[in-house]
Design a protein around this motif. Structure first.
Motif, PDB file in Angstrom:
ATOM      1  N   LEU A 110       0.865  -1.180   0.000  1.00  0.00           N
ATOM      2  CA  LEU A 110       0.000   0.000   0.000  1.00  0.00           C
ATOM      3  C   LEU A 110       0.901   1.229   0.000  1.00  0.00           C
ATOM      4  N   THR A 111       0.330   2.378  -0.278  1.00  0.00           N
ATOM      5  CA  THR A 111       1.159   3.582  -0.362  1.00  0.00           C
ATOM      6  C   THR A 111       1.823   3.892   0.975  1.00  0.00           C
ATOM      7  N   THR A 112       1.160   3.536   2.068  1.00  0.00           N
ATOM      8  CA  THR A 112       1.709   3.747   3.405  1.00  0.00           C
ATOM      9  C   THR A 112       1.063   2.753   4.369  1.00  0.00           C
ATOM     10  N   PRO A 113       1.754   2.330   5.420  1.00  0.00           N
ATOM     11  CA  PRO A 113       1.127   1.424   6.398  1.00  0.00           C
ATOM     12  C   PRO A 113      -0.092   2.039   7.086  1.00  0.00           C
ATOM     13  N   HIS A 114      -0.181   3.362   7.081  1.00  0.00           N
ATOM     14  CA  HIS A 114      -1.303   4.046   7.732  1.00  0.00           C
ATOM     15  C   HIS A 114      -2.435   4.350   6.757  1.00  0.00           C
ATOM     16  N   ALA A 166      -6.040  -0.082   4.634  1.00  0.00           N
ATOM     17  CA  ALA A 166      -5.071  -1.142   4.906  1.00  0.00           C
ATOM     18  C   ALA A 166      -5.745  -2.457   5.287  1.00  0.00           C
ATOM     19  N   GLU A 167      -6.885  -2.391   5.939  1.00  0.00           N
ATOM     20  CA  GLU A 167      -7.578  -3.613   6.343  1.00  0.00           C
ATOM     21  C   GLU A 167      -8.476  -4.157   5.247  1.00  0.00           C
ATOM     22  N   VAL A 171       2.917  -6.832   1.722  1.00  0.00           N
ATOM     23  CA  VAL A 171       4.299  -6.647   2.176  1.00  0.00           C
ATOM     24  C   VAL A 171       4.600  -5.158   2.303  1.00  0.00           C
ATOM     25  N   TRP A 172       5.601  -4.860   3.120  1.00  0.00           N
ATOM     26  CA  TRP A 172       6.009  -3.463   3.299  1.00  0.00           C
ATOM     27  C   TRP A 172       7.447  -3.230   2.842  1.00  0.00           C
TER      28      TRP A 172
END
Length: 161
Positions: free
Chosen positions: A107-111, A115-116, A140-141
């Motif tokens: 995703l563009t950011t974990p926040h 995300a869910e 993945v991050w």
């Protein structure tokens, strides 16, 4: 231990020049610019429409793989008006001969606010592709997403080109 090499030199008066390549005059009328453009356009359209010969279903050019990519291109990031495939969020699509699909994405950011829900939506859409037996999404991050992952189409859409 030095070895002498002897050369013989032959002097000549003249050498016949090698034959030159020649293009024969064309008997027909020259091609008009419009006809030439039409011929090029037909060739290009045929080239772009050509699919790889004998591609397996799960390989690029195969029906399942292309169906999965098409499904991914229908999912849009809620904050950026570009689909997740062109945005560069999809790191990999692996399709087995049995119809199992594994999508590796970020995703563009974990926040990110989705995300869910985003991995679930990707899994649902990929599962709906004809020929897919099972779909799995790995979020993945590493490596983290950055703007260089975006396709030229996405950059153009966002006015970055």
């Amino acid at each position: 231990m030095s070895e002498e090499t002897k050369f013989t030199v032959e002097e000549v008066e003249s050498v016949t020049p090698p034959p030159r390549a020649r293009v024969e005059d064309i008997e027909t009328a020259p091609e008009t610019p419009g006809a030439k453009l039409s011929r090029k356009r037909d060739y290009l359209e045929g080239f772009l429409a050509e699919k790889p010969q004998g591609a397996a279903e799960g390989e690029p050019g195969g029906a399942i793989y292309d169906g999965v990519v098409s499904a991914l291109k229908e999912i849009f990031d809620p904050e950026i008006p570009v689909n997740i495939y062109d945005l560069g969020l999809i790191y990999g699509v692996d399709v087995t001969d049995d119809g199992e699909v594994k999508v590796t994405m970020t995703l563009t950011t974990p926040h990110c606010p989705v995300a869910e829900s985003m991995p679930g939506e990707v899994e649902l859409r990929v599962s709906a592709v004809p020929g897919v037996r099972d779909a799995e999404v790995n979020l993945v991050w590493d490596p983290p997403w950055d703007m260089s992952s975006m396709s030229d189409e996405a950059k153009l859409e966002l006015g970055m080109l």
